[in-house]
Design an enzyme around this catalytic site. Sequence first.
Site, PDB file in Angstrom:
ATOM      1  N   HIS A   1      74.540  66.435 -39.650  1.00 19.96           N
ATOM      2  CA  HIS A   1      73.688  65.463 -38.745  1.00 19.96           C
ATOM      3  C   HIS A   1      72.663  66.292 -38.123  1.00 19.96           C
ATOM      4  O   HIS A   1      72.672  67.631 -37.960  1.00 19.96           O
ATOM      5  CB  HIS A   1      74.526  65.199 -37.267  1.00 19.96           C
ATOM      6  CG  HIS A   1      73.886  63.785 -36.685  1.00 19.96           C
ATOM      7  ND1 HIS A   1      72.859  64.085 -35.806  1.00 19.96           N
ATOM      8  CD2 HIS A   1      74.186  62.401 -36.760  1.00 19.96           C
ATOM      9  CE1 HIS A   1      72.463  62.868 -35.395  1.00 19.96           C
ATOM     10  NE2 HIS A   1      72.971  62.174 -36.064  1.00 19.96           N
TER      11      HIS A   1
ATOM     12  N   ASP B   1      78.242  57.779 -39.807  1.00 14.05           N
ATOM     13  CA  ASP B   1      77.908  56.865 -40.703  1.00 14.05           C
ATOM     14  C   ASP B   1      79.058  56.878 -41.923  1.00 14.05           C
ATOM     15  O   ASP B   1      79.260  55.840 -42.552  1.00 14.05           O
ATOM     16  CB  ASP B   1      76.561  57.278 -41.537  1.00 14.05           C
ATOM     17  CG  ASP B   1      75.179  57.302 -40.614  1.00 14.05           C
ATOM     18  OD1 ASP B   1      75.245  56.286 -39.999  1.00 14.05           O
ATOM     19  OD2 ASP B   1      74.648  58.367 -40.575  1.00 14.05           O
TER      20      ASP B   1
END
Length: 438
Positions: free
Chosen positions: A307, A364
């Site tokens: 991330h 995600d």
Amino acid sequence: MTANAVLTLPDGQTVALPVVVGSEGEKAIDISRLRYRTGHITVDDAYENTGSCRSAITFIDGDRGVLRYRGYPIEEVAKRSTFIEAAQLLIWGELPTTEQRMRFSDLLTDNSALPEDFRRHFSGFPPHAHPMSILSAMINCLQAYDLPGQVIDDEEELERVAASLISKVRTIASAAYKSSISEPIMYPRYDMKYTENFLHMMFSRPYRDYVPSPEATRALDLFLMLHADHEQNCSTSTVRMVASGQANLYASAAAGVCALWGRLHGGANQAVLEMLTAIQTSDVSIHDYVTKVKDRRSKVRLMGFGHRVYKNFDPRALILKKAADDLLDQMHVADPRLELARQLEAVALADDYFIERRLYPNVDFYSGIILTALGIPVEMFTVLFAIGRMPGWIANWAEIHRDPESRIYRPRQVYVGQTERPWLLQSQRGGSSEPDPV
């Protein structure tokens, strides 16, 4: 006494710049008057080191894996709250009382259905129009029904409009999906909670009601809650940019939908499913795929890991991992991609290459698994993201709207194009020598 940072310019000029300290100890240098005082601006491509605003909504510490809504750790919010209560917390800054929860719930119910003449707009889109294009257009259209004057004057009006937008966005989303598969648009039910009602509108038919399991409802509610806000990301910054020009809430939210549509933003969980599908349809094993990911000469990427903000772990991913495990165990979904996802997760988490680089599964990765297990089609993934992010967009719009010192956003640039040059006549440009236009 205010601390200052001293900037020394190439001509020897020095300028003292105030140091701003946030409530969590974040330090920033205030350059808001730098150009006025020195003629210089700063350059920060992609705004990676630029604070565009002072905000009291969401706090992130990427190094420690911390996410808080209005001061409350996301772990506590996920454990004790619901998507709608989290929405109220984000927009108004405090946990709602029982009376406030009931009033907002009633407003959501009363505003869940679309006006009948509004529904006909869905037939104006091509059969296979992307749901995000429909969603952004319909949110703008909804403004004409909800805000004839385009102005929100007080908190009571904001509460009504926020409830209408949060409630109707799921009705629009499900209607867009039904239209794309040539099925009748389903009405919302007044005896169902928010998330359960969305699943009903997505999957019910006139002759058969879909009743989601508690595990399915809870998993989707967690998905929406964990996506409700995430500081100054691409779409939220877009909402604030549009709002700073005093655009109405609906126009600002529609702009957020368009920003979220991007593959690098809201489309990340879709990329995870596309990766799993590619692995499934190829002869490559999980082990061989991971080996290719680690090969710098290969263009193979591991989607859903790592991330930009979180350098340790994504706290939302830890919460969704458990929800995904519980959901898959309960539903016994026979989708080979989900088993591939579990295998990929296990291999990557045990590999020193990913551990050393802190490439852990992010939100995600698990959100794609959950939405697939629920039967949500891939083209609706980003739409679900938009439904979840709506409270954060409203909160950020309201923060600008409430600030009496708010100014229109107007970034500067460093021009790197041609300097002034003389106009070339047609005969001087090469090619055919046509006469200059009059």
